[in-house]
Design an enzyme around this catalytic site. Structure first.
Site, PDB file in Angstrom:
ATOM      1  N   ASP A 273      29.126 113.038  74.464  1.00 34.10           N
ATOM      2  CA  ASP A 273      28.626 113.113  73.009  1.00 34.10           C
ATOM      3  C   ASP A 273      28.066 111.866  72.573  1.00 34.10           C
ATOM      4  O   ASP A 273      28.744 110.707  72.894  1.00 34.10           O
ATOM      5  CB  ASP A 273      29.971 113.637  72.105  1.00 34.10           C
ATOM      6  CG  ASP A 273      29.672 113.983  70.834  1.00 34.10           C
ATOM      7  OD1 ASP A 273      28.603 113.564  70.068  1.00 34.10           O
ATOM      8  OD2 ASP A 273      30.313 114.960  70.187  1.00 34.10           O
TER       9      ASP A 273
ATOM     10  N   HIS B  91      26.796 111.275  69.290  1.00 41.55           N
ATOM     11  CA  HIS B  91      26.934 111.141  67.900  1.00 41.55           C
ATOM     12  C   HIS B  91      27.800 110.121  67.455  1.00 41.55           C
ATOM     13  O   HIS B  91      29.251 109.964  67.957  1.00 41.55           O
ATOM     14  CB  HIS B  91      27.452 112.295  67.112  1.00 41.55           C
ATOM     15  CG  HIS B  91      26.555 113.547  67.462  1.00 41.55           C
ATOM     16  ND1 HIS B  91      26.545 114.140  68.484  1.00 41.55           N
ATOM     17  CD2 HIS B  91      25.258 113.810  66.779  1.00 41.55           C
ATOM     18  CE1 HIS B  91      25.573 115.140  68.495  1.00 41.55           C
ATOM     19  NE2 HIS B  91      24.814 115.059  67.569  1.00 41.55           N
TER      20      HIS B  91
ATOM     21  N   SER C 143      32.742 119.005  72.230  1.00 44.09           N
ATOM     22  CA  SER C 143      33.677 118.018  72.155  1.00 44.09           C
ATOM     23  C   SER C 143      35.253 118.190  71.654  1.00 44.09           C
ATOM     24  O   SER C 143      35.965 117.592  71.889  1.00 44.09           O
ATOM     25  CB  SER C 143      33.132 117.024  71.267  1.00 44.09           C
ATOM     26  OG  SER C 143      32.042 116.497  71.651  1.00 44.09           O
TER      27      SER C 143
HETATM   28 CO1  B1M Z   1      23.104 116.540  66.947  1.00 38.44          CO
HETATM   29  N1  B1M Z   1      24.024 118.013  66.540  1.00 38.44           N
HETATM   30  N2  B1M Z   1      22.716 116.782  68.769  1.00 38.44           N
HETATM   31  N3  B1M Z   1      22.459 114.533  66.904  1.00 38.44           N
HETATM   32  N4  B1M Z   1      23.158 116.245  65.315  1.00 38.44           N
HETATM   33  C1  B1M Z   1      24.606 118.134  65.355  1.00 38.44           C
HETATM   34  C2  B1M Z   1      26.306 117.771  65.498  1.00 38.44           C
HETATM   35  C3  B1M Z   1      24.718 119.724  65.056  1.00 38.44           C
HETATM   36  C4  B1M Z   1      25.839 120.523  64.366  1.00 38.44           C
HETATM   37  C5  B1M Z   1      23.339 120.049  64.511  1.00 38.44           C
HETATM   38  C6  B1M Z   1      22.946 121.509  64.194  1.00 38.44           C
HETATM   39  O1  B1M Z   1      22.691 122.297  65.283  1.00 38.44           O
HETATM   40  N5  B1M Z   1      23.106 121.729  63.089  1.00 38.44           N
HETATM   41  C7  B1M Z   1      24.541 120.336  66.773  1.00 38.44           C
HETATM   42  C8  B1M Z   1      25.839 120.538  67.420  1.00 38.44           C
HETATM   43  C9  B1M Z   1      26.139 122.099  67.435  1.00 38.44           C
HETATM   44  C10 B1M Z   1      27.217 122.490  68.269  1.00 38.44           C
HETATM   45  O2  B1M Z   1      27.728 121.574  69.115  1.00 38.44           O
HETATM   46  N6  B1M Z   1      27.449 123.965  68.221  1.00 38.44           N
HETATM   47  C11 B1M Z   1      23.861 119.289  67.500  1.00 38.44           C
HETATM   48  C12 B1M Z   1      23.119 119.176  68.796  1.00 38.44           C
HETATM   49  C13 B1M Z   1      22.982 120.845  69.085  1.00 38.44           C
HETATM   50  C14 B1M Z   1      22.653 118.175  69.373  1.00 38.44           C
HETATM   51  C15 B1M Z   1      22.068 117.921  70.828  1.00 38.44           C
HETATM   52  C16 B1M Z   1      22.783 118.937  71.774  1.00 38.44           C
HETATM   53  C17 B1M Z   1      20.433 118.499  70.557  1.00 38.44           C
HETATM   54  C18 B1M Z   1      19.643 118.593  71.697  1.00 38.44           C
HETATM   55  O3  B1M Z   1      19.470 117.613  72.765  1.00 38.44           O
HETATM   56  N7  B1M Z   1      19.229 119.644  72.220  1.00 38.44           N
HETATM   57  C19 B1M Z   1      21.968 116.678  71.052  1.00 38.44           C
HETATM   58  C20 B1M Z   1      23.280 116.204  71.573  1.00 38.44           C
HETATM   59  C21 B1M Z   1      23.534 114.918  72.397  1.00 38.44           C
HETATM   60  C22 B1M Z   1      24.808 114.586  73.164  1.00 38.44           C
HETATM   61  O4  B1M Z   1      25.668 114.232  72.158  1.00 38.44           O
HETATM   62  N8  B1M Z   1      25.094 114.866  74.383  1.00 38.44           N
HETATM   63  C23 B1M Z   1      22.096 115.786  69.678  1.00 38.44           C
HETATM   64  C24 B1M Z   1      21.514 114.615  69.373  1.00 38.44           C
HETATM   65  C25 B1M Z   1      21.612 114.213  68.134  1.00 38.44           C
HETATM   66  C26 B1M Z   1      20.811 112.948  67.853  1.00 38.44           C
HETATM   67  C27 B1M Z   1      20.791 111.615  68.869  1.00 38.44           C
HETATM   68  C28 B1M Z   1      19.407 113.092  67.505  1.00 38.44           C
HETATM   69  C29 B1M Z   1      21.461 112.241  66.440  1.00 38.44           C
HETATM   70  C30 B1M Z   1      22.650 111.555  66.763  1.00 38.44           C
HETATM   71  C31 B1M Z   1      22.501 109.930  66.384  1.00 38.44           C
HETATM   72  C32 B1M Z   1      23.457 109.065  66.328  1.00 38.44           C
HETATM   73  O5  B1M Z   1      24.688 109.635  66.052  1.00 38.44           O
HETATM   74  N9  B1M Z   1      23.457 107.847  66.763  1.00 38.44           N
HETATM   75  C33 B1M Z   1      22.134 113.891  66.131  1.00 38.44           C
HETATM   76  C34 B1M Z   1      22.303 113.938  64.413  1.00 38.44           C
HETATM   77  C35 B1M Z   1      22.035 112.750  63.454  1.00 38.44           C
HETATM   78  C36 B1M Z   1      23.051 115.195  64.079  1.00 38.44           C
HETATM   79  C37 B1M Z   1      23.482 115.752  62.759  1.00 38.44           C
HETATM   80  C38 B1M Z   1      22.084 116.346  62.247  1.00 38.44           C
HETATM   81  C39 B1M Z   1      24.006 114.613  61.998  1.00 38.44           C
HETATM   82  C40 B1M Z   1      25.289 113.855  62.432  1.00 38.44           C
HETATM   83  C41 B1M Z   1      25.647 112.860  61.433  1.00 38.44           C
HETATM   84  O6  B1M Z   1      25.614 111.575  61.590  1.00 38.44           O
HETATM   85  N10 B1M Z   1      26.190 113.166  60.373  1.00 38.44           N
HETATM   86  C42 B1M Z   1      24.545 116.717  63.161  1.00 38.44           C
HETATM   87  C43 B1M Z   1      24.435 117.967  62.040  1.00 38.44           C
HETATM   88  C44 B1M Z   1      25.793 118.063  61.424  1.00 38.44           C
HETATM   89  O7  B1M Z   1      26.855 117.302  61.707  1.00 38.44           O
HETATM   90  N11 B1M Z   1      26.040 118.771  60.603  1.00 38.44           N
HETATM   91  C45 B1M Z   1      24.234 117.220  64.450  1.00 38.44           C
HETATM   92  C46 B1M Z   1      26.716 112.376  59.368  1.00 38.44           C
HETATM   93  C47 B1M Z   1      28.129 111.966  59.660  1.00 38.44           C
HETATM   94  C48 B1M Z   1      28.724 110.468  58.837  1.00 38.44           C
HETATM   95  O8  B1M Z   1      29.052 112.865  59.781  1.00 38.44           O
HETATM   96  O9  B1M Z   1      29.876 112.495  62.207  1.00 38.44           O
HETATM   97  O10 B1M Z   1      30.770 114.257  60.788  1.00 38.44           O
HETATM   98  P1  B1M Z   1      30.412 113.118  60.894  1.00 38.44           P
HETATM   99  O11 B1M Z   1      31.377 112.174  60.323  1.00 38.44           O
HETATM  100  C49 B1M Z   1      32.105 112.389  59.368  1.00 38.44           C
HETATM  101  C50 B1M Z   1      33.503 113.172  59.555  1.00 38.44           C
HETATM  102  O12 B1M Z   1      33.253 114.198  60.679  1.00 38.44           O
HETATM  103  C51 B1M Z   1      34.533 112.114  59.835  1.00 38.44           C
HETATM  104  O13 B1M Z   1      34.175 110.995  58.940  1.00 38.44           O
HETATM  105  C52 B1M Z   1      32.790 111.147  58.861  1.00 38.44           C
HETATM  106  C53 B1M Z   1      32.414 110.766  57.193  1.00 38.44           C
HETATM  107  O14 B1M Z   1      33.481 110.372  56.574  1.00 38.44           O
HETATM  108  N12 B1M Z   1      34.754 111.526  61.309  1.00 38.44           N
HETATM  109  C54 B1M Z   1      35.831 111.048  61.492  1.00 38.44           C
HETATM  110  C55 B1M Z   1      33.907 111.556  62.200  1.00 38.44           C
HETATM  111  N13 B1M Z   1      34.496 110.907  63.258  1.00 38.44           N
HETATM  112  C56 B1M Z   1      35.836 110.784  62.908  1.00 38.44           C
HETATM  113  C57 B1M Z   1      36.624 110.030  63.459  1.00 38.44           C
HETATM  114  C58 B1M Z   1      38.027 109.859  62.914  1.00 38.44           C
HETATM  115  C59 B1M Z   1      38.278 110.434  61.444  1.00 38.44           C
HETATM  116  C60 B1M Z   1      37.078 110.984  60.865  1.00 38.44           C
HETATM  117  O15 B1M Z   1      38.970 109.312  63.396  1.00 38.44           O
HETATM  118  C61 B1M Z   1      38.968 109.220  64.747  1.00 38.44           C
END
Ligand code: B1M
Length: 215
Positions: A98, A100, A151
């Site tokens: 992963d 992200h 993940s």
């Molecule tokens: Co990706 N991606 N992505 N992506 N991406 C998602 C996660 C996805 C939901 C988008 C969608 O389809 N709507 C989807 C996953 C679907 C699934 O698994 N069923 C997805 C996909 C499919 C993919 C790829 C597979 C796409 C592809 O290649 N075809 C690929 C995967 C690569 C891989 O990981 N092997 C991929 C790639 C990418 C980018 C590289 C382009 C980029 C990431 C860049 C980076 O992070 N450096 C990206 C992005 C930006 C996203 C979305 C649009 C935004 C994620 C984000 O940063 N959110 C995302 C859509 C979504 O999440 N709805 C998506 C903002 C961030 C602050 O939120 O990380 O949730 P989040 O963190 C929150 C809480 O969750 C919590 O606190 C934070 C805020 O207070 N939290 C914790 C998180 N970690 C914590 C740990 C803790 C406590 C709290 O304690 C340990």
């Protein structure tokens, strides 16, 4: 566009020209953390929705993520820092497979600003690397982040590995990331893990749980 709408648009459009000027203006009106939580993360949510529904292609998601990261880095020095280190140490990683890391890095910032030492291992970390770092750094807590549905399975495997190595009782485990649900962590994972595992829906709940672990 009004400032807040414009900032949100910058994330959605991945437009970084003039970003700093807008952030400076925003900082005159609201605290850095509020700008991130209420405006920038709202933009990221829209990006996720657009990507999920096929209206946005991956390279543009990447651009949005880069602008998000730049904005957070710019705002970070403006965030309130209450204490220095000393409250406890967490090893934090995005799990194997992963990439992200925006959310994980926000957790790092919030914990660091609130008195914790964060050993941030980065992305795609196998459980062996997480365990090794937790042992070497004498961590108090292990934190894992992951956004892919895949993940959530890896996290379960990681907990099983901690069970097998007899390390489950060694560190409470904090889990977060968009694909997790509270029920999955607090029922399924808590049911199989021989130590303590907790779910944080956001960085603030992560901080609250760290405080509880260290109390
Ligand atoms: Co990706 N991606 N992505 N992506 N991406 C998602 C996660 C996805 C939901 C988008 C969608 O389809 N709507 C989807 C996953 C679907 C699934 O698994 N069923 C997805 C996909 C499919 C993919 C790829 C597979 C796409 C592809 O290649 N075809 C690929 C995967 C690569 C891989 O990981 N092997 C991929 C790639 C990418 C980018 C590289 C382009 C980029 C990431 C860049 C980076 O992070 N450096 C990206 C992005 C930006 C996203 C979305 C649009 C935004 C994620 C984000 O940063 N959110 C995302 C859509 C979504 O999440 N709805 C998506 C903002 C961030 C602050 O939120 O990380 O949730 P989040 O963190 C929150 C809480 O969750 C919590 O606190 C934070 C805020 O207070 N939290 C914790 C998180 N970690 C914590 C740990 C803790 C406590 C709290 O304690 C340990």
């Amino acid at each position: 566009l009004p400032l807040w709408e414009r900032l949100k648009r910058r994330i959605i459009d991945g437009e970084r020209k003039g970003l700093e000027a807008d952030l400076d203006e925003a900082l005159r009106e609201r605290p850095a953390l509020e700008i991130i939580n209420d405006v920038l993360l709202d933009g990221m949510k829209t990006v996720g929705d657009l990507f999920g529904s096929g209206q946005m292609q991956l390279p543009f998601v990447l651009q949005s993520a880069e602008v998000m990261k730049t904005a957070v880095a710019y705002l970070e020095p403006h965030m309130e820092k209450t204490e220095d280190g000393g409250k406890g140490r967490i090893v934090l990683a995005t799990v194997k497979g992963d990439v992200h890391d925006i959310g994980k890095n926000l957790v790092d910032i919030i914990l660091t600003n609130n008195g914790y030492e964060v050993v941030n291992l980065g992305i795609k970390q196998p459980v062996s690397a997480i365990i090794e770092a937790a042992e070497q750094k004498q961590a108090d807590v292990v934190g894992m982040s992951g956004l892919l549905v895949k993940s959530t399975v890896i996290m379960k495997e990681n907990l099983a590995e901690l069970n097998e190595r007899g390390l489950a009782g060694r560190w409470p485990v904090l889990l977060g990331g968009a694909a997790l649900t509270r029920a999955y962590v607090e029922q399924d994972l808590a049911g199989m893990f021989e130590g303590e595992v907790r779910y944080a829906k956001d960085a603030f709940e992560g901080l609250k749980l760290m405080d509880a672990f260290m109390a």
